[in-house]
Write a protein that holds these residues in place. Structure first.
Motif, PDB file in Angstrom:
ATOM      1  N   ASP A   1     -33.110  -7.158 -44.971  1.00  0.00           N
ATOM      2  CA  ASP A   1     -33.554  -7.205 -43.583  1.00  0.00           C
ATOM      3  C   ASP A   1     -33.128  -8.495 -42.894  1.00  0.00           C
ATOM      4  N   VAL A   2     -33.163  -9.614 -43.621  1.00  0.00           N
ATOM      5  CA  VAL A   2     -32.706 -10.886 -43.036  1.00  0.00           C
ATOM      6  C   VAL A   2     -31.219 -10.800 -42.709  1.00  0.00           C
ATOM      7  N   LEU A   3     -30.445 -10.218 -43.616  1.00  0.00           N
ATOM      8  CA  LEU A   3     -29.011 -10.064 -43.379  1.00  0.00           C
ATOM      9  C   LEU A   3     -28.749  -9.115 -42.209  1.00  0.00           C
ATOM     10  N   ALA A   4     -29.513  -8.032 -42.127  1.00  0.00           N
ATOM     11  CA  ALA A   4     -29.362  -7.083 -41.017  1.00  0.00           C
ATOM     12  C   ALA A   4     -29.718  -7.739 -39.685  1.00  0.00           C
ATOM     13  N   VAL A   5     -30.743  -8.588 -39.676  1.00  0.00           N
ATOM     14  CA  VAL A   5     -31.105  -9.303 -38.446  1.00  0.00           C
ATOM     15  C   VAL A   5     -29.984 -10.242 -38.024  1.00  0.00           C
ATOM     16  N   ALA A   6     -29.390 -10.927 -38.982  1.00  0.00           N
ATOM     17  CA  ALA A   6     -28.279 -11.829 -38.650  1.00  0.00           C
ATOM     18  C   ALA A   6     -27.109 -11.063 -38.058  1.00  0.00           C
ATOM     19  N   PHE A   7     -26.780  -9.929 -38.653  1.00  0.00           N
ATOM     20  CA  PHE A   7     -25.685  -9.115 -38.106  1.00  0.00           C
ATOM     21  C   PHE A   7     -26.041  -8.529 -36.744  1.00  0.00           C
ATOM     22  N   ALA A   8     -27.294  -8.112 -36.561  1.00  0.00           N
ATOM     23  CA  ALA A   8     -27.696  -7.506 -35.292  1.00  0.00           C
ATOM     24  C   ALA A   8     -27.834  -8.532 -34.174  1.00  0.00           C
ATOM     25  N   ALA A   9     -28.057  -9.791 -34.516  1.00  0.00           N
ATOM     26  CA  ALA A   9     -28.181 -10.834 -33.494  1.00  0.00           C
ATOM     27  C   ALA A   9     -26.829 -11.395 -33.075  1.00  0.00           C
ATOM     28  N   SER A  10     -25.831 -11.266 -33.917  1.00  0.00           N
ATOM     29  CA  SER A  10     -24.524 -11.856 -33.588  1.00  0.00           C
ATOM     30  C   SER A  10     -23.853 -11.235 -32.355  1.00  0.00           C
ATOM     31  N   PRO A  11     -24.019  -9.941 -32.038  1.00  0.00           N
ATOM     32  CA  PRO A  11     -23.417  -9.447 -30.801  1.00  0.00           C
ATOM     33  C   PRO A  11     -23.941 -10.137 -29.543  1.00  0.00           C
ATOM     34  N   PHE A  12     -25.176 -10.625 -29.564  1.00  0.00           N
ATOM     35  CA  PHE A  12     -25.694 -11.366 -28.413  1.00  0.00           C
ATOM     36  C   PHE A  12     -24.910 -12.663 -28.225  1.00  0.00           C
ATOM     37  N   VAL A  13     -24.645 -13.348 -29.319  1.00  0.00           N
ATOM     38  CA  VAL A  13     -23.878 -14.597 -29.249  1.00  0.00           C
ATOM     39  C   VAL A  13     -22.440 -14.315 -28.820  1.00  0.00           C
ATOM     40  N   ILE A  14     -21.854 -13.276 -29.388  1.00  0.00           N
ATOM     41  CA  ILE A  14     -20.475 -12.927 -29.042  1.00  0.00           C
ATOM     42  C   ILE A  14     -20.364 -12.547 -27.575  1.00  0.00           C
ATOM     43  N   ALA A  15     -21.346 -11.791 -27.067  1.00  0.00           N
ATOM     44  CA  ALA A  15     -21.313 -11.393 -25.653  1.00  0.00           C
ATOM     45  C   ALA A  15     -21.422 -12.615 -24.737  1.00  0.00           C
ATOM     46  N   VAL A  16     -22.306 -13.541 -25.083  1.00  0.00           N
ATOM     47  CA  VAL A  16     -22.444 -14.754 -24.268  1.00  0.00           C
ATOM     48  C   VAL A  16     -21.146 -15.555 -24.289  1.00  0.00           C
TER      49      VAL A  16
ATOM     50  N   SER B   1     -18.330  -7.365 -31.908  1.00  0.00           N
ATOM     51  CA  SER B   1     -19.704  -6.905 -31.681  1.00  0.00           C
ATOM     52  C   SER B   1     -19.958  -5.566 -32.362  1.00  0.00           C
ATOM     53  N   LEU B   2     -19.012  -4.651 -32.230  1.00  0.00           N
ATOM     54  CA  LEU B   2     -19.159  -3.346 -32.885  1.00  0.00           C
ATOM     55  C   LEU B   2     -19.160  -3.490 -34.402  1.00  0.00           C
ATOM     56  N   ALA B   3     -18.318  -4.378 -34.912  1.00  0.00           N
ATOM     57  CA  ALA B   3     -18.285  -4.608 -36.354  1.00  0.00           C
ATOM     58  C   ALA B   3     -19.618  -5.192 -36.834  1.00  0.00           C
ATOM     59  N   SER B   4     -20.196  -6.093 -36.065  1.00  0.00           N
ATOM     60  CA  SER B   4     -21.494  -6.667 -36.437  1.00  0.00           C
ATOM     61  C   SER B   4     -22.589  -5.616 -36.412  1.00  0.00           C
TER      62      SER B   4
END
Length: 146
Positions: free
Chosen positions: A47-62, A85-88
């Motif tokens: 779950d921690v790894l999934a959260v990290a992957f799911a949060a990275s599109p926000f950083v990439i979009a910014v 973002s799609l890969a994340s």
């Protein structure tokens, strides 16, 4: 150039993160966080790894929308940012794997899912203990028979 294709990706990531947060909040309210961390450490790590992957599109979009670049680098191209973002998002879904049944769209289903998870872990522990006791009894019976 501003790429608005990030918006559906961010919405999917937001709802994935919301579902995961809701599930862990239910586990926390029931007081089973330590027990779950002890009995299923792979669940916590996943779950921690999934959260990290799911949060990275926000950083990439910014980074894409504001045009940030490292020193000596060019600004990341919008199609590359969307692909990342799609890969994340895909990596987050892959890490969660068969955990989709844990995450419901409403609080009642989430509470039930959290309770089911804790009960399942306790049943597994009880079955393992029963098997260990059975093996011990068989071993003792063999020792007495010698």
């Amino acid at each position: 150039m501003t790429s608005y294709i990030h918006i559906p990706i961010l919405i999917a990531c937001f709802f994935m993160l919301l579902s995961m947060q809701r599930w862990w909040l239910c586990i926390s309210r029931m007081g089973f966080v330590r027990e779950l961390g002890r009995r299923a450490p792979a669940l916590v790590r996943g779950d921690v790894l999934a959260v990290a992957f799911a949060a990275s599109p926000f950083v990439i979009a910014v980074l894409d929308w504001l045009g940030f670049a490292m020193l000596g680098q060019t600004v990341i191209a919008s199609p590359v940012a969307v692909f990342l973002s799609l890969a994340s998002l895909g990596a987050s879904v892959f890490v969660l794997g068969n955990s989709v049944e844990r995450f419901a769209g409403h609080w009642a289903g989430t509470r039930e899912s959290a309770l089911r998870t804790v009960a399942m872990l306790r049943i597994i522990d009880a079955a393992q203990l029963a098997h260990a006791l059975d093996v011990l009894q068989q071993y003792e019976a063999q020792e007495v028979g010698k």
